[in-house]
Design an enzyme around this catalytic site. Structure first.
Site, PDB file in Angstrom:
ATOM      1  N   ASP A 114       0.864  -1.183   0.000  1.00  0.00           N
ATOM      2  CA  ASP A 114       0.000   0.000   0.000  1.00  0.00           C
ATOM      3  C   ASP A 114       0.900   1.233   0.000  1.00  0.00           C
ATOM      4  O   ASP A 114       2.135   1.107  -0.108  1.00  0.00           O
ATOM      5  CB  ASP A 114      -0.960  -0.013   1.213  1.00  0.00           C
ATOM      6  N   HIS A 154      -2.981   3.070  -4.655  1.00  0.00           N
ATOM      7  CA  HIS A 154      -2.369   2.608  -3.397  1.00  0.00           C
ATOM      8  C   HIS A 154      -0.926   2.138  -3.597  1.00  0.00           C
ATOM      9  O   HIS A 154      -0.482   1.200  -2.927  1.00  0.00           O
ATOM     10  CB  HIS A 154      -3.210   1.478  -2.778  1.00  0.00           C
ATOM     11  N   GLU A 178      -9.983   2.520  -5.090  1.00  0.00           N
ATOM     12  CA  GLU A 178      -9.686   3.916  -4.739  1.00  0.00           C
ATOM     13  C   GLU A 178      -8.519   4.505  -5.537  1.00  0.00           C
ATOM     14  O   GLU A 178      -7.717   5.264  -4.999  1.00  0.00           O
ATOM     15  CB  GLU A 178      -9.358   4.021  -3.238  1.00  0.00           C
TER      16      GLU A 178
HETATM   17  C1  ACM Z   1     -10.859  -0.553   0.555  1.00  0.00           C
HETATM   18  O1  ACM Z   1     -11.341  -0.475   1.703  1.00  0.00           O
HETATM   19  N1  ACM Z   1     -10.271   0.501   0.020  1.00  0.00           N
HETATM   20  C2  ACM Z   1     -10.949  -1.766  -0.205  1.00  0.00           C
END
Ligand code: ACM
Ligand code: ZN
Length: 629
Positions: A205, A279, A346
């Protein structure tokens, strides 16, 4: 624990009666197990485990027998011997003719005074039968040290049990905070006790890349390290220009092999997640050429950066695909499971809009939107993953711009993504944040860690992974709890956020829906708490805390306060005069007005006149804010 059993076990009777003052009363005729089995028949008598008890199994299941022999050894001091046959003992037996009802993970457990027999179609069933047996033993079986003068008796029962869902997962984010190898094993061991069988390992991440990729050494040489920080996530000072990145860690490939083996012996499959194309700031800090901007960024420390730093891989750049090929080659070789999770959530696509390479890719591939560009990237990931004999899984954002042909969707922004995917014939794992996000606080925010919103124990327990409108429920593989660790800086807190909410989820994923019963669950949860005290595993008692609701009385333009409890039959005492609310203070009956001049409300729950929750102290000003005043 059941009253008949109590009469058979004097020592337990004494212990339970002593504790009963603050525990819920036992429902009649119930053995205390989580998850609740499909069928339990109580019989009279007990089986007594001793140093002479044999663990009987074929050679091929000796490993299971020995795993439990090791678990019995620490608390009992007995090293139970394995035998290939014998008239008495604990027998692990694979049925000669498969029992269709039991499937691959079900078992029957037959406890008689002379013998315990676990029968299953497959070794996984034997393992789960043994886990049930562990829970039938007295709580001292969880002690890390020898408990002397203990009678290790098991109530006689006949249990038939099998899971509702094949996917029963827990996810741990090791990027936002790194947890060393031994703690990851501890987590896997703990989830397996509740018959969960998937450990989703969120390995990468923005705040850290945690898996060694030998062909890309900077991923862990640079990407696994950030400047040390504590304090509120997203408000932390960014890494200074001359500051060393000393906080972090990663798993070597040898570590990973060891953990995979450890998980496999507990019938847990590891789902590795490499979260791309968003991410990805840790990867980009290591290899800046992977982002559209090519800028040198630092691994994020928990400071706001979204839309400012470019944390997405550039899907226009061929180098990105070369990079991903190297990563997936090594990931696929390490993890024996069916799936690789590729993230997809995201992703901020703003930099793609201004990137010549991305724009050229869109033109060449006739892609109209940046969502379609992400979809193009994910499809290429699917081809890559498939070339390794694996299947692709992604968060529900992979639906946007068109779903990859064979992708399995992990639905987190509610259930809608999962429903859409299932309607298209795709497999789904349900993990909606409103029921499954274990990073959310579980009680009053005044006394819980600061996170995004609330997820109570009862919201976990009330979850059903199969929503209405799914014509083929078999596409719903199951569900999963997810522990993101932005606000989870140590392992005790990992446990606090996981348990007991994952008791609830384990039961949702394993037990028949028809057996769900909140009062019974709370009773059984309390028995598990006693076991956790023995094992020194942390858990949250937040479900005992008062629920405090502040509403605006529009007529009187004042705040009014409603108090409640999640667990039934608790008394709520409160004060407004800055004194400790004991059980002689005012007892809550109906909605409260704030007395003139009061500056704090204090609330505490009691059971049988003993405090049971945490005292919650809230400034009246905060209550007014909660009421929108
Ligand atoms: C997530 O909670 N962004 C998968
Ligand atoms: Zn680009």
């Amino acid at each position: 624990m059941n009253t008949k059993f109590l009469s058979l076990c004097l020592f337990s009777l004494t212990v339970v009666l002593a504790a009963q003052e603050i525990r819920a009363a036992a429902p009649p005729n119930e053995v205390s197990l989580i998850p609740q089995p499909v069928k339990v028949e109580r019989r009279t008598g007990t089986f007594k485990l001793s140093g002479n008890t044999r663990l009987i199994s074929s050679k091929s299941n000796k490993e299971i027998a020995e795993l439990f022999a090791a678990m019995f050894k620490a608390p009992t001091g007995f090293l139970l011997q394995h035998a290939l046959s014998g008239p008495a003992g604990i027998q692990l037996l694979i049925s000669k003719t498969p029992n269709v009802v039991l499937g691959n993970e079900g078992y029957t457990l037959d406890v008689t005074p002379g013998k315990i027999t676990i029968l299953a179609n497959k070794p996984a069933g034997l393992f789960y039968g043994m886990q049930t047996l562990m829970q039938l033993l007295p709580k001292e079986i969880e002690s890390p040290h020898v408990v002397k003068n203990k009678s290790w008796s098991v109530p006689c029962v006949k249990i038939t049990d099998y899971p509702r869902f094949g996917w029963r997962g827990l996810m741990l984010d090791v990027s936002r905070h790194f947890f060393p190898k031994e703690l990851v094993k501890k987590y896997i061991n703990q989830l397996a006790k509740y018959k969960m069988n998937v450990f989703h390992w969120h390995l990468t991440d923005d705040q850290g890349w945690r898996i060694e990729i030998k062909s890309l050494p900077k991923l862990t040489g640079i990407g696994a390290w950030r400047a040390p920080r504590v304090g509120l996530w997203w408000t932390r000072p960014p890494q200074g220009a001359n500051e060393a990145a000393t906080d972090g860690g990663f798993y070597t490939q040898e570590d990973i092999k060891e953990i995979v083996k450890y998980a496999r012996s507990r019938f847990v499959t590891i789902l590795p997640e490499i979260d791309v194309p968003g991410h990805s700031l840790a990867a980009i800090a290591a290899y800046p050429e992977l982002s559209c901007t090519g800028k040198a960024y630092k691994v994020n420390v928990g400071n706001l950066f979204y839309t400012i730093d470019d944390n997405a891989l550039c899907p226009g750049n061929d180098q990105t695909y070369d990079f991903m090929k190297k990563v997936i080659d090594e990931v696929a070789a390490l993890f024996p499971g069916e799936f690789i999770h590729i993230g997809g959530d995201e992703c901020y696509k703003g930099f793609w809009k201004d990137c010549a390479k991305c724009q050229k890719r869109m033109k060449d591939e006739k892609l109209q939107t940046v969502e379609e560009l992400q979809s193009y990237f994910i499809r290429r990931m699917e081809t890559l993953v498939k070339s390794k004999g694996k299947k692709l899984m992604g968060w529900d954002e992979i639906l946007e711009g068109g779903l990859a042909p064979e992708a399995t969707v992990m639905s987190w922004r509610g259930m809608d993504g999962g429903v859409t995917a299932a309607k298209m014939g795709h497999k789904v794992v349900m993990t909606p944040s409103a029921n499954c996000y274990l990073d959310l606080y579980q009680g009053d925010p005044a006394v819980e860690p600061p996170t995004y919103s609330m997820l109570t124990l009862s919201s976990c327990y009330g979850f059903d992974p199969v929503p209405n409108g799914i014509s083929d429920p078999s596409l719903i593989l199951g569900g999963q709890g997810n522990l993101w660790t932005e606000s989870v800086p140590n392992y005790r807190q990992v446990e606090y956020m996981t348990w007991p909410r994952s008791f609830a989820l384990a039961e949702v994923f394993w037990s028949p829906k028809s057996t769900r019963n909140w009062d019974s669950f709370i009773f059984r949860m309390e028995q598990q708490f006693a076991r956790y005290d023995m094992a020194q595993v942390n858990y949250a008692r937040s479900a005992y805390d008062p629920i405090i609701k502040a509403v605006r009385d529009t007529v009187h333009k004042a705040v009014r306060i409603a108090l409640d409890t999640e667990i039934k039959k608790l008394d709520v005492y409160y004060t407004f005069d800055n004194t400790y609310p004991d059980n002689f203070s005012a007892k809550y009956k109906d909605t409260l007005s704030v007395p003139i001049g009061a500056d704090h409300l204090r609330v505490l729950t009691y059971r049988n006149n003993k405090p049971i929750g945490k005292m919650i102290t809230i400034p009246v000003k905060d209550l007014e804010k909660r009421a929108g005043m």
